[in-house]
Design an enzyme around this catalytic site. Structure first.
Site, PDB file in Angstrom:
ATOM      1  N   GLU A 148     -48.821  38.938  20.143  1.00 39.69           N
ATOM      2  CA  GLU A 148     -47.972  37.999  20.861  1.00 39.69           C
ATOM      3  C   GLU A 148     -46.465  38.201  20.659  1.00 39.69           C
ATOM      4  O   GLU A 148     -45.691  37.946  21.568  1.00 39.69           O
ATOM      5  CB  GLU A 148     -48.336  36.566  20.448  1.00 39.69           C
ATOM      6  N   SER A 192     -95.606 -11.727  11.661  1.00 42.04           N
ATOM      7  CA  SER A 192     -96.005 -12.056  10.294  1.00 42.04           C
ATOM      8  C   SER A 192     -95.155 -11.376   9.235  1.00 42.04           C
ATOM      9  O   SER A 192     -95.184 -11.775   8.064  1.00 42.04           O
ATOM     10  CB  SER A 192     -97.481 -11.690  10.079  1.00 42.04           C
TER      11      SER A 192
END
Length: 594
Positions: free
Chosen positions: A90, A479
């Site tokens: 770059e 229950s």
């Protein structure tokens, strides 16, 4: 002679005037574009959006949440090889220029003159500093004004920050593409993981060069769709590294002969069947910290899930649901496909599949002959997300349809039927017919001593339905609520040997609603019995009498303390579990009892 001197004088004067006018023009241009430039000091307080990562109890990574998949890496932790690769690709003069590289501008101008004649795309001359200015402050509009503003901001950045800081911002901000669907990578740390399944410190020369090649055109340099172009650009970066003296020529030439070696990692809760667990963590984090913190805050979350326990819990739930569902017979194919017009692999490949029901596979019936059928399996996918060209076929025989209550294979399936199948253990190429259960359920596993949730499965398939039946589905505990009635009694003067009458009872419901007459499951009553007997045999009549004596307001308070209900209605039917709560709340309450 005098004429020559006069000519030189005129030329000098004209040159001076042109220089002054040019300087004034340049100053005016700079003043014009500098009036509303963004403040480069914003970079000082820059907090990059970093993904949140969720780990299992053993430290393994199970999920990531992010808008931009990024892991921030300080420049001191960036390997020298990575820095050299990006500088070569770059901006080789990065540590020498002042934000704008005159040498690069001249080189780009010459190259673009040649490219224009050849009809090629023009080449940019942006330095790394200019790219930081563009990404953070200026924007990416393609016009001359933006380029001027970008250069001016770059000059300011260079006077404000060190070269290392600028490079750090660049290496952590850049977009580096997606090796596979859903794996968009921002910054070198995330890219190293997503492309190679490695940390940046483990990358070799060719891998570092490929990552450095990506900023130019991450989509066009895709490792699978444009492999040749990606290799060409990677090798270009390696050549620049050789030219700049970072790499020996022999080492570079050897690296250029290597394949790309891209191997996208797969991070998914489905790896340990923890889709519901991960989603519950996501909801909790979003509620607690907000969406921005969840997706950009870089949270590191250590969850309590035990991967082995999670897999066992899911298998237990799936086996139970499938066994219950198959006991009610075969309902038929998911849908029908017309296989006469095209490749059956492409036809079934378009259908969505559940990714968390392995080893089940989606398949299409190709033909039925005698007492067997030939099926084509849904093609697997390449790491790029594309369907593989391979076509797998399997055989469905009589052993694979026994549970369907159909005498022959032809009575269960026909050509074009889309079904799920599972390999028959120990019989290569043979499969068993499967169907997605209509009944669903949930499992939660908790350590009673610490309250840690070791496993949670909220349904048959998270891909099929994200609704978590462990935490979101309200159902009657029945229950299973009775122990909290007895616990309330024991905490308020009763003992296990206290006597309660197991006999019919009538409760006036008032308001013209008549009498409520509960009954035991077996329809029988046994007379006076101990508290221990009542809970052991889950006697409804004893529970109602006990609740009436203790008082439902007190039981409602204990239910709140145990976390079963937030505000339980204090009526007697609630003592038999007539209210609604979640599996997670019930498991938490039972852990307290333990």
């Amino acid at each position: 002679m005098r004429f020559v001197l006069r000519l030189f004088g005129w030329a000098f004067a004209a040159g001076a005037i042109v220089f002054v006018l040019g300087a004034i023009g340049a100053a005016g241009l700079i003043w014009h574009y500098s009036k509303d430039l963004p403040d480069s000091a914003q970079l000082r307080n820059y907090e990059p959006p970093v993904m949140t990562r969720v780990h299992a109890g053993d430290g393994s990574l199970i999920a990531e949440f992010a808008r931009e998949r990024r892991l921030y890496l300080p420049i001191q932790a960036v390997p020298k090889l990575i820095v050299e690769a990006y500088l070569s690709a770059e901006d080789k003069n990065f540590y020498k220029h002042i934000g704008v590289d005159p040498e690069g501008l001249v080189r780009a101008a010459i190259t673009n003159f040649r490219n224009r004649a050849a009809g090629r795309r023009p080449q940019g001359a942006s330095t790394i500093t200019q790219q930081v200015a563009k990404n953070f402050l200026v924007g990416s509009e393609q016009n001359m004004e933006r380029k001027i503003r970008e250069a001016l901001v770059a000059l300011r950045i260079e006077t404000t920050y060190s070269k290392d800081k600028i490079l750090e911002l660049y290496l952590n901000e850049i977009y580096l593409g997606a090796p596979a669907p859903g794996q968009g990578s921002y910054g070198i740390a995330a890219a190293a993981l997503n492309y190679f399944g490695k940390s940046v410190h483990e990358l070799n020369l060719q891998e570092a060069a490929y990552l450095a090649a990506l900023p130019k055109a991450p989509t066009d340099l895709h490792p699978f769709r444009n492999r040749e172009r990606a290799i060409e650009r990677r090798n270009y970066v390696i050549d620049r590294m050789i030219e700049n003296g970072y790499v020996a020529r022999e080492q570079g030439e050897q690296a250029k002969k290597q394949p790309l070696g891209v191997n996208p990692r797969t991070i998914s809760p489905n790896n340990i069947a923890a889709g519901y667990f991960a989603e519950e963590i996501r909801r909790e984090l979003q509620d607690r910290y907000g969406e921005k913190k969840l997706l950009e805050g870089g949270l590191s979350v250590r969850s309590t899930v035990d991967p082995k326990m999670q897999l066992m819990a899911r298998k237990a739930l799936v086996d139970g649901l499938v066994r219950f569902d198959e006991a009610r017979g075969w309902r038929g194919a998911i849908q029908k496909l017309d296989l006469s017009a095209r490749d059956w692999g492409l036809a079934i490949g378009e259908l969505p599949v559940l990714g968390d029901v392995a080893p089940w596979r989606l398949a299409v019936v190709l033909d039925v002959a005698g007492d067997s059928a030939r099926l084509g399996l849904h093609p697997l996918r390449e790491t790029s997300g594309q369907l593989k060209s391979d076509r797998e076929t399997v055989t469905l025989g009589s052993d694979g349809i026994k549970w369907t209550r159909r005498g022959r294979v032809s009575q269960a399936v026909s050509a074009g039927d889309v079904v799920y199948v599972e390999p028959l253990e120990g019989r290569a190429g043979q499969v068993r017919l499967r169907q997605l259960p209509e009944v669903n359920g949930a499992i939660t596993v908790m350590d009673p001593f610490s309250g840690r949730v070791l496993a949670m499965v909220g349904g048959f398939s998270h891909d099929q339905s994200e609704f978590n039946r462990a935490t979101q589905a309200m159902r009657q505990p029945g229950s299973s609520f009775k122990p909290f009635v007895y616990a309330t009694a024991l905490d308020n003067g009763y003992t296990p040997s206290s006597i309660i009458l197991d006999a019919p009872v009538e409760i006036d419901q008032g308001g013209g609603l008549g009498m409520w007459r509960p009954d035991n499951y077996d329809g029988k009553s046994t007379g006076p019995r101990t508290l221990r007997y009542g809970i052991q045999f889950s006697k409804n009549l004893m529970t109602v009498r006990l609740a009436k004596d203790v008082g439902m307001p007190l039981i409602a308070e204990y239910a709140r303390r145990f976390g079963v209900y937030d505000d339980m209605l204090p009526v007697l039917p609630m003592s038999l579990g007539a209210g609604e709560t979640t599996v997670m709340r019930m498991v938490t309450a039972y852990s307290m009892l333990d």
